[in-house]
Motif scaffolding. Structure first.
Motif, PDB file in Angstrom:
ATOM      1  N   PHE A  38      39.248  40.571  37.346  1.00 27.68           N
ATOM      2  CA  PHE A  38      38.394  41.710  36.403  1.00 27.68           C
ATOM      3  C   PHE A  38      38.768  43.145  36.972  1.00 27.68           C
ATOM      4  O   PHE A  38      39.294  43.850  36.005  1.00 27.68           O
ATOM      5  CB  PHE A  38      36.976  41.444  36.565  1.00 27.68           C
ATOM      6  CG  PHE A  38      36.302  42.597  35.727  1.00 27.68           C
ATOM      7  CD1 PHE A  38      35.919  42.107  34.402  1.00 27.68           C
ATOM      8  CD2 PHE A  38      35.626  43.389  36.042  1.00 27.68           C
ATOM      9  CE1 PHE A  38      35.319  42.773  33.469  1.00 27.68           C
ATOM     10  CE2 PHE A  38      34.844  44.213  35.237  1.00 27.68           C
ATOM     11  CZ  PHE A  38      34.808  43.947  33.878  1.00 27.68           C
ATOM     12  N   SER A  39      39.165  43.368  38.105  1.00 33.70           N
ATOM     13  CA  SER A  39      39.172  44.639  38.609  1.00 33.70           C
ATOM     14  C   SER A  39      40.751  45.027  38.113  1.00 33.70           C
ATOM     15  O   SER A  39      41.028  45.912  37.786  1.00 33.70           O
ATOM     16  CB  SER A  39      39.172  44.815  40.180  1.00 33.70           C
ATOM     17  OG  SER A  39      39.870  43.907  40.794  1.00 33.70           O
ATOM     18  N   GLY A  40      41.786  43.864  38.206  1.00 37.23           N
ATOM     19  CA  GLY A  40      43.044  44.016  37.739  1.00 37.23           C
ATOM     20  C   GLY A  40      43.166  44.227  36.618  1.00 37.23           C
ATOM     21  O   GLY A  40      43.901  44.993  35.867  1.00 37.23           O
ATOM     22  N   GLY A  41      42.244  43.465  35.651  1.00 30.46           N
ATOM     23  CA  GLY A  41      42.383  43.734  34.150  1.00 30.46           C
ATOM     24  C   GLY A  41      41.864  45.293  33.848  1.00 30.46           C
ATOM     25  O   GLY A  41      42.644  45.778  32.856  1.00 30.46           O
ATOM     26  N   ILE A  42      40.857  45.535  34.270  1.00 28.38           N
ATOM     27  CA  ILE A  42      40.504  47.023  34.099  1.00 28.38           C
ATOM     28  C   ILE A  42      41.606  48.128  34.479  1.00 28.38           C
ATOM     29  O   ILE A  42      42.041  49.067  33.752  1.00 28.38           O
ATOM     30  CB  ILE A  42      39.210  47.262  34.918  1.00 28.38           C
ATOM     31  CG1 ILE A  42      37.831  46.521  34.399  1.00 28.38           C
ATOM     32  CG2 ILE A  42      38.644  48.846  34.830  1.00 28.38           C
ATOM     33  CD1 ILE A  42      37.317  46.753  32.711  1.00 28.38           C
ATOM     34  N   TYR A  43      42.309  47.769  35.664  1.00 33.99           N
ATOM     35  CA  TYR A  43      43.308  48.751  35.986  1.00 33.99           C
ATOM     36  C   TYR A  43      44.393  48.500  35.144  1.00 33.99           C
ATOM     37  O   TYR A  43      44.839  49.655  34.659  1.00 33.99           O
ATOM     38  CB  TYR A  43      43.756  48.367  37.493  1.00 33.99           C
ATOM     39  CG  TYR A  43      44.931  49.179  37.877  1.00 33.99           C
ATOM     40  CD1 TYR A  43      44.783  50.463  38.325  1.00 33.99           C
ATOM     41  CD2 TYR A  43      46.143  48.441  37.942  1.00 33.99           C
ATOM     42  CE1 TYR A  43      46.017  51.077  38.680  1.00 33.99           C
ATOM     43  CE2 TYR A  43      47.353  49.351  38.198  1.00 33.99           C
ATOM     44  CZ  TYR A  43      47.202  50.585  38.559  1.00 33.99           C
ATOM     45  OH  TYR A  43      48.398  51.270  39.055  1.00 33.99           O
ATOM     46  N   THR A  44      44.641  47.458  34.731  1.00 35.95           N
ATOM     47  CA  THR A  44      45.871  47.326  33.694  1.00 35.95           C
ATOM     48  C   THR A  44      45.686  48.059  32.395  1.00 35.95           C
ATOM     49  O   THR A  44      46.416  48.677  31.681  1.00 35.95           O
ATOM     50  CB  THR A  44      46.327  45.837  33.454  1.00 35.95           C
ATOM     51  OG1 THR A  44      46.674  45.442  34.837  1.00 35.95           O
ATOM     52  CG2 THR A  44      47.506  45.617  32.588  1.00 35.95           C
ATOM     53  N   PHE A  45      44.308  47.642  31.940  1.00 41.75           N
ATOM     54  CA  PHE A  45      43.796  48.195  30.471  1.00 41.75           C
ATOM     55  C   PHE A  45      43.851  49.526  30.709  1.00 41.75           C
ATOM     56  O   PHE A  45      44.282  50.276  29.415  1.00 41.75           O
ATOM     57  CB  PHE A  45      42.601  47.562  30.292  1.00 41.75           C
ATOM     58  CG  PHE A  45      41.966  47.972  28.777  1.00 41.75           C
ATOM     59  CD1 PHE A  45      42.415  47.252  27.729  1.00 41.75           C
ATOM     60  CD2 PHE A  45      41.213  48.931  28.762  1.00 41.75           C
ATOM     61  CE1 PHE A  45      41.971  47.608  26.431  1.00 41.75           C
ATOM     62  CE2 PHE A  45      40.683  49.392  27.224  1.00 41.75           C
ATOM     63  CZ  PHE A  45      41.040  48.338  26.474  1.00 41.75           C
ATOM     64  N   LYS A  46      43.566  50.238  31.707  1.00 42.06           N
ATOM     65  CA  LYS A  46      43.499  51.743  31.843  1.00 42.06           C
ATOM     66  C   LYS A  46      44.552  52.540  32.134  1.00 42.06           C
ATOM     67  O   LYS A  46      44.856  53.734  32.013  1.00 42.06           O
ATOM     68  CB  LYS A  46      42.142  52.385  32.578  1.00 42.06           C
ATOM     69  CG  LYS A  46      40.889  51.905  32.067  1.00 42.06           C
ATOM     70  CD  LYS A  46      39.606  52.657  32.959  1.00 42.06           C
ATOM     71  CE  LYS A  46      38.464  52.475  32.134  1.00 42.06           C
ATOM     72  NZ  LYS A  46      37.404  53.100  33.129  1.00 42.06           N
ATOM     73  N   LYS A  47      45.704  51.725  32.608  1.00 38.74           N
ATOM     74  CA  LYS A  47      47.037  52.395  33.109  1.00 38.74           C
ATOM     75  C   LYS A  47      47.389  53.135  31.998  1.00 38.74           C
ATOM     76  O   LYS A  47      47.700  52.490  30.921  1.00 38.74           O
ATOM     77  CB  LYS A  47      47.611  51.205  33.588  1.00 38.74           C
ATOM     78  CG  LYS A  47      48.929  51.908  34.321  1.00 38.74           C
ATOM     79  CD  LYS A  47      49.606  50.292  35.057  1.00 38.74           C
ATOM     80  CE  LYS A  47      51.021  50.817  35.361  1.00 38.74           C
ATOM     81  NZ  LYS A  47      51.779  49.684  35.873  1.00 38.74           N
TER      82      LYS A  47
END
Length: 73
Positions: A62-71
């Motif tokens: 989830f944290s990786g997904g949020i980071y990737t989405f907002k990158k």
């Protein structure tokens, strides 16, 4: 849509599915029975531990997904 946003959404959805599986594993392997004043706890510790591992991986995804989405590229 950019590839980062698609990958982020896939990671977030995967984390939700993994979290759901983890919660189900934990709840299915915890049972207690009360007979008169005696409470008997029957649980499968290895399956509960596997459920907690699933939950931990879900948090990481989830944290990786949020980071990737907002990158921003």
């Amino acid at each position: 849509m950019e590839i980062n946003k698609i990958a982020g959404i896939i990671l977030i959805l995967g984390s939700l599915a993994l979290g759901y599986l983890g919660i189900n594993k934990i709840s299915e392997n915890t049972t207690s029975v009360k007979v008169f004043d005696l409470k008997i706890d029957m649980s499968n510790e290895s399956k509960k531990e596997q459920g907690y591992i699933y939950l931990g991986l879900a948090v990481v995804l989830f944290s990786g997904g949020i980071y990737t989405f907002k990158k921003h590229s």
